[in-house]
Design a protein around this motif. Structure first.
Motif, mmCIF file in Angstrom:
data_model
loop_
_atom_site.group_PDB
_atom_site.id
_atom_site.type_symbol
_atom_site.label_atom_id
_atom_site.label_comp_id
_atom_site.label_asym_id
_atom_site.label_seq_id
_atom_site.Cartn_x
_atom_site.Cartn_y
_atom_site.Cartn_z
ATOM 1 N N GLY A 7 44.337 42.041 38.333
ATOM 2 C CA GLY A 7 42.841 42.834 38.271
ATOM 3 C C GLY A 7 41.610 41.299 38.075
ATOM 4 N N LYS A 8 42.195 40.480 37.171
ATOM 5 C CA LYS A 8 41.404 39.651 36.946
ATOM 6 C C LYS A 8 40.369 38.938 37.520
ATOM 7 N N MET A 9 41.539 38.787 38.490
ATOM 8 C CA MET A 9 41.068 37.919 39.093
ATOM 9 C C MET A 9 39.641 38.679 40.204
ATOM 10 N N LEU A 10 39.831 39.728 40.420
ATOM 11 C CA LEU A 10 39.469 40.739 41.269
ATOM 12 C C LEU A 10 37.875 41.154 40.459
ATOM 13 N N SER A 11 38.042 41.033 39.475
ATOM 14 C CA SER A 11 36.988 41.078 38.769
ATOM 15 C C SER A 11 35.370 39.927 39.003
ATOM 16 N N GLU A 12 36.190 38.274 38.959
ATOM 17 C CA GLU A 12 36.326 37.461 38.518
ATOM 18 C C GLU A 12 35.369 37.715 40.262
ATOM 19 N N ALA A 13 36.405 38.319 41.248
ATOM 20 C CA ALA A 13 35.703 37.628 42.305
ATOM 21 C C ALA A 13 34.063 38.620 42.489
ATOM 22 N N ALA A 14 34.539 39.620 41.863
ATOM 23 C CA ALA A 14 33.074 40.570 42.068
ATOM 24 C C ALA A 14 31.881 40.116 42.184
ATOM 25 N N LEU A 15 31.615 39.288 40.875
ATOM 26 C CA LEU A 15 30.885 38.202 40.160
ATOM 27 C C LEU A 15 30.177 37.452 41.182
ATOM 28 N N MET A 16 31.123 36.745 42.227
ATOM 29 C CA MET A 16 30.449 36.310 43.151
ATOM 30 C C MET A 16 29.904 36.427 44.195
ATOM 31 N N LEU A 17 29.942 37.973 44.384
ATOM 32 C CA LEU A 17 29.418 39.075 45.660
ATOM 33 C C LEU A 17 27.785 39.059 45.364
ATOM 34 N N ASP A 18 26.815 39.129 46.258
ATOM 35 C CA ASP A 18 25.828 39.832 46.126
ATOM 36 C C ASP A 18 25.851 41.150 45.545
#
Length: 215
Positions: free
Chosen positions: A139-150
């Motif tokens: 969950g934490k890493m998915l939240s970080e991934a979301a910030l990397m996207l357009d």
């Protein structure tokens, strides 16, 4: 001329490579590796990939790529005139960072604990705790991934090979009830609308119509 051959297991991270091959409209063969049966550790597969991991992609010249990120970038660069690999070096760097984060952190640190808790402890009584920790990390890493996207659309704005890499962990989150951040849920649903994704999921035994429903 020999076709490419994808060594894969349905529903695994190799789904991403399967989708990319469909997206680039490459003619390829599929060899299903039964991991629970230990086929990935048999000599004939270790001769292809000494690490015993999936996916592996045998190219037309007989050489083999044994890393998902390498497979994605190679296909993006070399198929369909590089249509799905960004020309801008800044976007190339972003694509690699997204893919490394997905494979190394979301998958490697989070979902691996959910799917193979026995790899982290010899005590079966600790499996539930390990899986719970995996859900927290995922969950934490998915939240970080979301910030990397357009902010909208695909990961880099236009579709690229980074999107199927991101898709496979979104798919895992859907299948294991790990909540997706809103940005990733939007991306997941966008990917589910692609013809190649629909075909691959059907081929691998899933019903795309039942996916992407969670809010």
């Amino acid at each position: 001329m020999a076709h490419m051959c994808l060594f894969m297991a349905p529903g695994s991270c190799s789904t991403a490579a399967n989708i990319i091959l469909e997206e680039v409209e490459e003619v390829f063969e599929v060899a299903v590796i039964n991991i629970p049966a230990g086929e990935n550790r048999r000599p004939e597969y270790l001769a292809i990939n000494p690490n015993g991991t999936i996916p592996s992609l045998r190219l037309k010249d007989g050489s083999v790529l044994t890393d998902l990120i390498s497979i994605a970038e190679w296909l993006g660069r070399n198929c369909r005139r590089g249509r799905y690999w960004p020309a801008d070096p800044v976007l190339q760097d972003r694509a690699r960072n997204i893919m490394r984060h997905v494979v190394g952190n979301v998958h490697g640190q989070g979902f691996s604990r959910i799917f193979v808790p026995e790899a982290y402890s010899y005590d079966p009584e600790e499996a539930a705790q390990t899986m719970s920790e995996g859900r927290r990390i995922a969950g934490k890493m998915l939240s970080e991934a979301a910030l990397m996207l357009d902010p909208e659309g695909y990961a880099l704005g236009a579709f690229s090979v980074a999107d199927p890499i991101l898709f496979y962990v979104e798919f895992w989150a859907d299948m294991t009830d790990v909540p997706l951040p809103p940005r990733l849920l939007d991306h997941y649903r966008l990917m589910l609308g692609r013809d190649a994704v629909y075909r691959v999921l059907r081929e691998e035994g899933y019903d795309p119509g039942k996916l992407g429903k969670a809010a």
